[in-house]
Design a protein around this motif. Structure first.
Motif, PDB file in Angstrom:
ATOM      1  N   GLN A  80      -3.892  -6.302   8.967  1.00  0.00           N
ATOM      2  CA  GLN A  80      -2.886  -6.290   9.832  1.00  0.00           C
ATOM      3  C   GLN A  80      -1.597  -6.747   8.936  1.00  0.00           C
ATOM      4  O   GLN A  80      -1.438  -7.907   7.997  1.00  0.00           O
ATOM      5  CB  GLN A  80      -2.959  -7.375  10.900  1.00  0.00           C
ATOM      6  N   ARG A  81      -0.536  -6.174   9.069  1.00  0.00           N
ATOM      7  CA  ARG A  81       0.610  -6.483   8.444  1.00  0.00           C
ATOM      8  C   ARG A  81       1.441  -7.600   9.032  1.00  0.00           C
ATOM      9  O   ARG A  81       1.704  -7.454  10.231  1.00  0.00           O
ATOM     10  CB  ARG A  81       1.501  -5.359   8.115  1.00  0.00           C
ATOM     11  N   LEU A  82       1.621  -8.723   8.069  1.00  0.00           N
ATOM     12  CA  LEU A  82       2.547 -10.048   8.776  1.00  0.00           C
ATOM     13  C   LEU A  82       3.876 -10.250   8.647  1.00  0.00           C
ATOM     14  O   LEU A  82       4.610 -10.661   9.281  1.00  0.00           O
ATOM     15  CB  LEU A  82       1.708 -11.274   8.163  1.00  0.00           C
ATOM     16  N   THR A  83       4.285  -9.326   7.678  1.00  0.00           N
ATOM     17  CA  THR A  83       5.929  -9.630   7.375  1.00  0.00           C
ATOM     18  C   THR A  83       6.542  -8.013   7.139  1.00  0.00           C
ATOM     19  O   THR A  83       5.759  -7.252   6.622  1.00  0.00           O
ATOM     20  CB  THR A  83       5.908 -10.299   5.898  1.00  0.00           C
ATOM     21  N   THR A  84       7.687  -8.283   7.139  1.00  0.00           N
ATOM     22  CA  THR A  84       8.446  -6.874   7.005  1.00  0.00           C
ATOM     23  C   THR A  84       9.978  -7.278   6.317  1.00  0.00           C
ATOM     24  O   THR A  84      10.389  -8.494   6.519  1.00  0.00           O
ATOM     25  CB  THR A  84       8.714  -6.106   8.268  1.00  0.00           C
ATOM     26  N   GLY A  85      10.749  -6.316   6.180  1.00  0.00           N
ATOM     27  CA  GLY A  85      12.080  -6.702   5.715  1.00  0.00           C
ATOM     28  C   GLY A  85      12.383  -6.766   4.196  1.00  0.00           C
ATOM     29  O   GLY A  85      11.337  -6.384   3.488  1.00  0.00           O
ATOM     30  N   VAL A  86      13.381  -7.116   3.877  1.00  0.00           N
ATOM     31  CA  VAL A  86      13.939  -7.020   2.368  1.00  0.00           C
ATOM     32  C   VAL A  86      13.213  -8.126   1.852  1.00  0.00           C
ATOM     33  O   VAL A  86      13.082  -9.343   2.157  1.00  0.00           O
ATOM     34  CB  VAL A  86      15.531  -7.246   2.317  1.00  0.00           C
ATOM     35  N   GLY A  87      12.881  -7.850   0.556  1.00  0.00           N
ATOM     36  CA  GLY A  87      12.220  -9.000  -0.434  1.00  0.00           C
ATOM     37  C   GLY A  87      10.748  -8.884  -0.542  1.00  0.00           C
ATOM     38  O   GLY A  87      10.039  -8.093   0.257  1.00  0.00           O
ATOM     39  N   GLU A  88      10.340  -9.720  -1.576  1.00  0.00           N
ATOM     40  CA  GLU A  88       8.747  -9.307  -1.719  1.00  0.00           C
ATOM     41  C   GLU A  88       8.090 -10.767  -1.350  1.00  0.00           C
ATOM     42  O   GLU A  88       8.577 -11.709  -1.972  1.00  0.00           O
ATOM     43  CB  GLU A  88       8.695  -9.045  -3.123  1.00  0.00           C
ATOM     44  N   TYR A  89       7.047 -10.735  -0.688  1.00  0.00           N
ATOM     45  CA  TYR A  89       6.311 -11.926  -0.277  1.00  0.00           C
ATOM     46  C   TYR A  89       5.024 -12.155  -1.229  1.00  0.00           C
ATOM     47  O   TYR A  89       4.317 -11.112  -1.604  1.00  0.00           O
ATOM     48  CB  TYR A  89       5.842 -12.060   1.232  1.00  0.00           C
ATOM     49  N   ALA A  90       4.859 -13.314  -1.621  1.00  0.00           N
ATOM     50  CA  ALA A  90       3.868 -13.697  -2.711  1.00  0.00           C
ATOM     51  C   ALA A  90       3.233 -15.132  -2.338  1.00  0.00           C
ATOM     52  O   ALA A  90       3.956 -15.861  -1.793  1.00  0.00           O
ATOM     53  CB  ALA A  90       4.337 -13.643  -3.985  1.00  0.00           C
ATOM     54  N   PRO A 131       0.858  -1.303  -0.058  1.00  0.00           N
ATOM     55  CA  PRO A 131       0.009  -0.048   0.249  1.00  0.00           C
ATOM     56  C   PRO A 131       0.685   1.259   0.003  1.00  0.00           C
ATOM     57  O   PRO A 131       0.536   2.498  -0.433  1.00  0.00           O
ATOM     58  CB  PRO A 131      -0.858  -0.038   1.183  1.00  0.00           C
ATOM     59  N   ALA A 132       2.071   1.268   0.552  1.00  0.00           N
ATOM     60  CA  ALA A 132       2.757   2.450   0.630  1.00  0.00           C
ATOM     61  C   ALA A 132       4.242   2.200   0.264  1.00  0.00           C
ATOM     62  O   ALA A 132       5.217   3.138   0.106  1.00  0.00           O
ATOM     63  CB  ALA A 132       2.775   3.099   1.929  1.00  0.00           C
ATOM     64  N   GLY A 133       4.708   1.027  -0.253  1.00  0.00           N
ATOM     65  CA  GLY A 133       6.055   0.659  -0.589  1.00  0.00           C
ATOM     66  C   GLY A 133       6.370   0.305  -1.897  1.00  0.00           C
ATOM     67  O   GLY A 133       5.258   0.126  -2.844  1.00  0.00           O
ATOM     68  N   VAL A 134       7.414  -0.360  -2.210  1.00  0.00           N
ATOM     69  CA  VAL A 134       7.701  -0.935  -3.496  1.00  0.00           C
ATOM     70  C   VAL A 134       7.552  -2.446  -3.589  1.00  0.00           C
ATOM     71  O   VAL A 134       6.845  -2.995  -4.426  1.00  0.00           O
ATOM     72  CB  VAL A 134       9.050  -0.828  -3.902  1.00  0.00           C
ATOM     73  N   ASP A 135       7.897  -3.147  -2.384  1.00  0.00           N
ATOM     74  CA  ASP A 135       7.635  -4.649  -2.369  1.00  0.00           C
ATOM     75  C   ASP A 135       6.458  -5.101  -1.605  1.00  0.00           C
ATOM     76  O   ASP A 135       5.988  -4.439  -0.743  1.00  0.00           O
ATOM     77  CB  ASP A 135       8.922  -5.304  -1.661  1.00  0.00           C
ATOM     78  N   LEU A 136       6.157  -6.280  -2.087  1.00  0.00           N
ATOM     79  CA  LEU A 136       4.740  -6.862  -1.338  1.00  0.00           C
ATOM     80  C   LEU A 136       5.132  -7.320  -0.077  1.00  0.00           C
ATOM     81  O   LEU A 136       6.187  -8.197   0.145  1.00  0.00           O
ATOM     82  CB  LEU A 136       4.245  -8.051  -2.076  1.00  0.00           C
ATOM     83  N   ASP A 137       4.372  -7.092   0.863  1.00  0.00           N
ATOM     84  CA  ASP A 137       4.333  -7.980   1.953  1.00  0.00           C
ATOM     85  C   ASP A 137       3.112  -8.828   2.239  1.00  0.00           C
ATOM     86  O   ASP A 137       2.043  -8.527   1.678  1.00  0.00           O
ATOM     87  CB  ASP A 137       4.572  -7.042   3.261  1.00  0.00           C
ATOM     88  N   LEU A 138       3.043  -9.759   3.312  1.00  0.00           N
ATOM     89  CA  LEU A 138       1.792 -10.596   3.497  1.00  0.00           C
ATOM     90  C   LEU A 138       0.992  -9.777   4.549  1.00  0.00           C
ATOM     91  O   LEU A 138       1.571  -9.058   5.473  1.00  0.00           O
ATOM     92  CB  LEU A 138       2.128 -12.049   3.955  1.00  0.00           C
ATOM     93  N   TRP A 139      -0.495  -9.682   4.357  1.00  0.00           N
ATOM     94  CA  TRP A 139      -1.363  -9.019   5.272  1.00  0.00           C
ATOM     95  C   TRP A 139      -2.358 -10.118   5.456  1.00  0.00           C
ATOM     96  O   TRP A 139      -2.493 -10.853   4.811  1.00  0.00           O
ATOM     97  CB  TRP A 139      -1.921  -7.765   4.518  1.00  0.00           C
ATOM     98  N   TRP A 140      -3.101  -9.753   6.718  1.00  0.00           N
ATOM     99  CA  TRP A 140      -4.288 -10.458   6.843  1.00  0.00           C
ATOM    100  C   TRP A 140      -5.402  -9.483   7.512  1.00  0.00           C
ATOM    101  O   TRP A 140      -5.070  -8.531   8.137  1.00  0.00           O
ATOM    102  CB  TRP A 140      -3.852 -11.247   8.142  1.00  0.00           C
ATOM    103  N   ARG A 141      -6.649  -9.795   6.754  1.00  0.00           N
ATOM    104  CA  ARG A 141      -7.912  -9.107   7.411  1.00  0.00           C
ATOM    105  C   ARG A 141      -8.965 -10.206   7.759  1.00  0.00           C
ATOM    106  O   ARG A 141      -9.235 -10.939   7.122  1.00  0.00           O
ATOM    107  CB  ARG A 141      -8.445  -8.145   6.231  1.00  0.00           C
ATOM    108  N   ALA A 142      -9.289  -9.784   9.066  1.00  0.00           N
ATOM    109  CA  ALA A 142     -10.287 -10.895   9.656  1.00  0.00           C
ATOM    110  C   ALA A 142     -11.740 -10.939   9.060  1.00  0.00           C
ATOM    111  O   ALA A 142     -12.115 -11.730   8.770  1.00  0.00           O
ATOM    112  CB  ALA A 142     -10.302 -10.520  11.207  1.00  0.00           C
ATOM    113  N   SER A 143     -11.921  -9.601   8.739  1.00  0.00           N
ATOM    114  CA  SER A 143     -13.401  -9.365   7.835  1.00  0.00           C
ATOM    115  C   SER A 143     -13.106  -8.112   7.365  1.00  0.00           C
ATOM    116  O   SER A 143     -12.202  -7.109   7.422  1.00  0.00           O
ATOM    117  CB  SER A 143     -14.482  -9.259   8.936  1.00  0.00           C
TER     118      SER A 143
END
Length: 505
Positions: free
Chosen positions: A193-203, A175-187
């Motif tokens: 909620q953001r689940l991952t941070t750091g270098v690299g792109e999660y998919a 939503p605000a950066g270059v790389d994808l992180d993993l997110w979780w939304r209960a409803s």
């Protein structure tokens, strides 16, 4: 707020090798579906070795993880149409009785379909970019048919939806950066909620049947500008101009020479930069927090047109080559390249259409837009620097896009020219002399190829180079003397990573 199935504090470790192809099997082992073009079956094993691979979102036929919990465990797959648009098809678990659930629309791509746990909905991502680029959003559609409903709206990327058994949603986003992180939304009412941070792109997340572990792909992109001489009859030697860790792509040079414009993520955001034609003396041109990409230098090198999501809406912008006086020309869902008229007064581009993408022209003076008629749609336009000739790619279905020419009023040109090679997912660029073009084909299942095209010569099409299978070109331009090409080289490295929940909320 609902309980988070996979806690942020979970342990992470690496798994076995990624293999392309193979069959994606249900967790209960009952059935499998062919996955011809993506990462294939993932098998945990020893600590991973990093492996190069090519990723594709088209031609997928997948089962949602943990199909034992589904009320209607049918087979889902994407019917690829490339620039004509993709459709989502649902069939019986055996693959029989297919029916179209989401229809194809020109210029739009639907990727990564996934069942909801109760079988009532199919989630998917939709994008105008063939490589899951910006913008990409997540939708869902009732399993019985109907209008798609927006789930995650963004001008950036939201991809790889994974509905959970308790009604939540895992997905990847930036939503605000270059790389994808993993997110979780209960409803739909809860904040993600953001689940991952750091270098690299999660998919490509996948969750185990008991909900305690999650497997995802951790991707590292190596992006650099590379030059290739336009010579035939001998070995073609590539020369890297920038380092592969700066995120440099989409070069643009004016026929008059001068500094080169490019898009780069070396600042932590994708903005516009300039450099000497040899890649030296890099300097930022823009520094906005918005995404800025697809730069195109004007014929006199005094301005740069680009695509940005400034203000929360994608459109075509212009900035002076010294970085001042930026302004938006028009809000538009631009599909690919921007290209200037020889007099610098107009810019051609492609936008989604009904059944095929369409070409449009916007006035630099006042932002007025008019259609550029073509016989059968078009995308990836390139305006000749020496005359009223617009080259573009005509889409004819999966694996079939061909080079065509029109005037700026839509009159077909070079009608006696043969179709030439298919230029799947491709783009084109004129040489400064206006007599030659480079036409690039980037098929999802084979090597990218550069062709030099001389419409008034024989033979008109000559193959220049094939790139290694793991390399994808992202943007291309000619040097001012026409002796070489400069392109954005993207190589993908990836690991499989596993997250284990260590706490229960």
């Amino acid at each position: 707020m609902g309980r988070l199935p996979l806690g942020r504090a979970g342990h992470r470790r690496r798994l076995g090798q990624v293999r392309r192809g193979g069959r994606a099997r249900q967790p209960d082992g009952v059935g499998a579906a062919r996955d011809p073009g993506s990462l294939g079956h993932r098998r945990p094993g020893h600590l991973a070795r990093r492996q190069q691979h090519r990723r594709s979102g088209e031609g997928e036929r997948r089962y949602q993880a943990d199909l034992r919990h589904l009320a209607h465990p049918g087979s889902l797959y994407v019917r690829p149409g490339e620039s004509r648009g993709d459709a989502i098809v649902v069939a019986d678990a055996s693959g029989e009785n297919p029916r179209e659930l989401v229809s194809a629309r020109g210029g739009w791509h639907t990727h990564w379909p996934a069942w909801s746990a109760d079988g009532r909905f199919v989630y998917f991502s939709e994008t105008t970019a063939t490589w899951n680029g910006e913008p990409s959003e997540i939708f869902r559609v009732p399993a019985g048919g109907g209008e798609p409903q927006a789930v995650v709206r963004t001008t950036r990327r939201a991809l790889f939806p994974l509905p959970s058994a308790d009604g939540g949603l895992f997905y990847a986003a930036n939503p605000a950066g270059v790389d994808l992180d993993l997110w979780w939304r209960a409803s739909s009412e809860d904040e993600p909620q953001r689940l991952t941070t750091g270098v690299g792109e999660y998919a490509e997340p996948r969750v185990s049947a008991d909900g305690r572990t999650l497997v995802a792909t951790l991707i590292e992109y190596r992006q650099a500008l590379v030059s290739v001489p336009v010579v035939f009859g001998g070995a073609v030697v590539l020369r890297r101009l920038t380092d592969e860790f700066g995120g440099d792509l989409e070069p643009s040079l004016s026929p008059r020479g001068g500094r080169m414009a490019l898009s780069s993520s070396r600042s932590g955001r994708r903005n516009l930069w300039t450099a000497e034609p040899d890649g030296s003396n890099l300097r930022p041109l823009t520094s906005d927090a918005a995404l800025e990409e697809r730069p195109s230098l004007s014929p006199d090198a005094g301005q740069v047109a680009f695509v940005s999501d400034r203000g929360g809406q994608r459109g075509i912008w212009i900035v002076n080559s010294d970085g001042v006086a930026s302004r938006r020309l028009v809000a538009a869902p631009v599909l690919d390249t921007l290209t200037w008229s020889p007099d610098g007064r107009q810019i051609a581009h492609a936008v989604p259409g009904g059944s095929v993408p369409q070409l449009s022209i916007v006035s630099v003076n006042d932002g007025a837009v008019r259609p550029l008629p073509t016989p059968a749609g078009g995308h990836s336009p390139a305006w000749s620097p020496r005359g009223d000739v617009v080259a573009y790619l005509e889409p004819r279905g999966p694996g079939r896009a061909y080079l065509k020419f029109v005037s700026s009023r839509g009159q077909p040109l070079y009608q006696g020219l043969p179709d030439g090679p298919p230029l799947t997912n491709g783009f084109v660029a004129w040489a400064p002399d206006g007599k030659r073009l480079v036409a690039v084909g980037v098929p999802g299942s084979s090597k990218a190829t550069f062709w030099i095209v001389s419409p008034e010569s024989s033979p008109p099409f000559r193959k220049l180079i094939e790139l290694p299978e793991e390399v994808r070109p992202r943007g291309i331009t000619w040097t001012s003397d026409g002796s070489a090409l400069i392109f954005g080289r993207q190589e993908t490295l990836s690991d499989l990573v596993l997250f284990e929940r260590s706490t229960v909320n």
